[in-house]
Design an enzyme around this catalytic site. Structure first.
Site, short mmCIF file in Angstrom:
data_model
loop_
_atom_site.label_atom_id
_atom_site.label_comp_id
_atom_site.label_asym_id
_atom_site.label_seq_id
_atom_site.Cartn_x
_atom_site.Cartn_y
_atom_site.Cartn_z
N GLY A 249 0.90 -1.25 0.08
CA GLY A 249 -0.07 0.05 -0.12
C GLY A 249 0.29 1.25 0.14
N ASP A 250 2.55 1.36 0.43
CA ASP A 250 3.07 2.18 0.69
C ASP A 250 3.80 2.40 -0.50
OD1 ASP A 250 2.24 2.58 3.37
OD2 ASP A 250 4.30 1.07 4.23
#
Length: 307
Positions: A249-250
């Site tokens: 997600g990052d």
């Protein structure tokens, strides 16, 4: 320049065991240690994508010094503030089912927060600031909103990748981008999301509250984006073998910001976001540039065939 802030960074200690037995001595089959913390992950991937970046964070104790050394080995530009306590160690036990034990982390005092606000005054028009991850226990869930209030009027693009009240409190300040996943969106609205139409509906609700652009990550299914122009974009993930989803997600945030800075095109930025998130999921650690662009080319070719 892109700046990231990590309030509660970590050293991630990953231990693989063949068969975890509670109450017994277990021996690892593999051990890894990586820098951790959402903002730090974003900064590392941005560097892999050749985007000028600087990571700001709060660290403490001997573990904080070890984290600094790890990031210096990555040649990542950093500007860290030292605090009381020790930077946390997050233990990730990988067996048939993954078990995580996350440390509590450091104590951030008001004086150290003032130091951060002073550092943020150097941000200039056109810069981007990424606020991501959790904050240490005892800190106000208005913290990200307070930072946005301090920077109001400086024409800085601010990305917020957080959950619950920490995210909701920022919406009135119009963050450039937020990136909830489906589970986080369900928790925000206390609903069950079953189809893309549901995602689009609740993304619109978040936009009405102030968010300009919303990307909803859908794991192996890719992502859906509602742009500030009202466009609804989707991008399916390229095929690959999932190795570890930590940091995916990052990486998606990093990929989107890199893509947008390079093209000013939301569709192309979303494609790079999905390629970057997928590349991390298909890697032992955070995505490298070569695999990212290989997957991006696959996405573009697939879209061309379907058009």
């Amino acid at each position: 320049m892109v700046y990231t802030i990590t309030f509660n960074p970590a050293i991630d200690y990953i231990a693989r065991v063949a068969n975890l037995e509670l109450g017994r001595t277990n021996r690892t089959t593999e051990e890894l240690m990586h820098p951790g913390g959402k903002g730090i992950n974003v900064a590392i991937v941005l560097k892999h994508l050749d985007i000028p970046t600087k990571a700001l964070a709060f660290v403490g104790g001997f573990t904080g010094n070890a984290l600094i050394e790890m990031l210096q080995e990555q040649n990542l530009p950093i500007d860290f503030i030292h605090c009381q306590g020790n930077t946390r160690i997050n233990v990730k036990i990988k067996e048939k089912i993954e078990t995580e034990i996350n440390g509590q982390g450091i104590v951030i005092e008001q004086q150290e927060l003032k130091t951060l606000y002073t550092k943020l005054q150097c941000l200039q028009e056109g810069d981007c600031l990424i606020l991501s991850g959790s904050i240490p226990k005892g800190m106000s869930n208005t913290l990200y909103a307070d930072i946005m209030q301090q920077l109001k009027g400086k024409n800085i693009e601010i990305v917020v990748d957080a959950t619950g009240e920490l995210l909701c409190n920022t919406l009135k300040y119009g963050p450039f981008l937020i990136k909830p996943n489906i589970q986080e969106m369900e928790e925000l609205f206390n609903v069950t999301i079953k189809k893309n139409e549901d995602i689009a509906y609740y993304a619109k609700k978040l936009q009405e509250k102030g968010a300009r652009n919303i990307i909803v990550s859908m794991g192996g299914d890719g992502a859906l984006m509602l742009t500030e122009k009202g466009e609804l974009l989707t991008c399916t993930a390229p095929k690959g073998q999932v190795i570890d989803t930590v940091g995916a997600g990052d990486s998606m945030v990093a990929g989107f910001i890199a893509g947008y800075m390079q093209t000013k095109n939301y569709k192309k930025a979303l494609q790079l976001a999905v390629a970057t998130g997928s590349a991390t999921a298909y890697s032992v650690w955070l995505a490298e540039k070569e695999l990212i662009y290989q997957l991006k080319n696959e996405i573009e070719e697939r879209n061309h065939e379907n058009s």
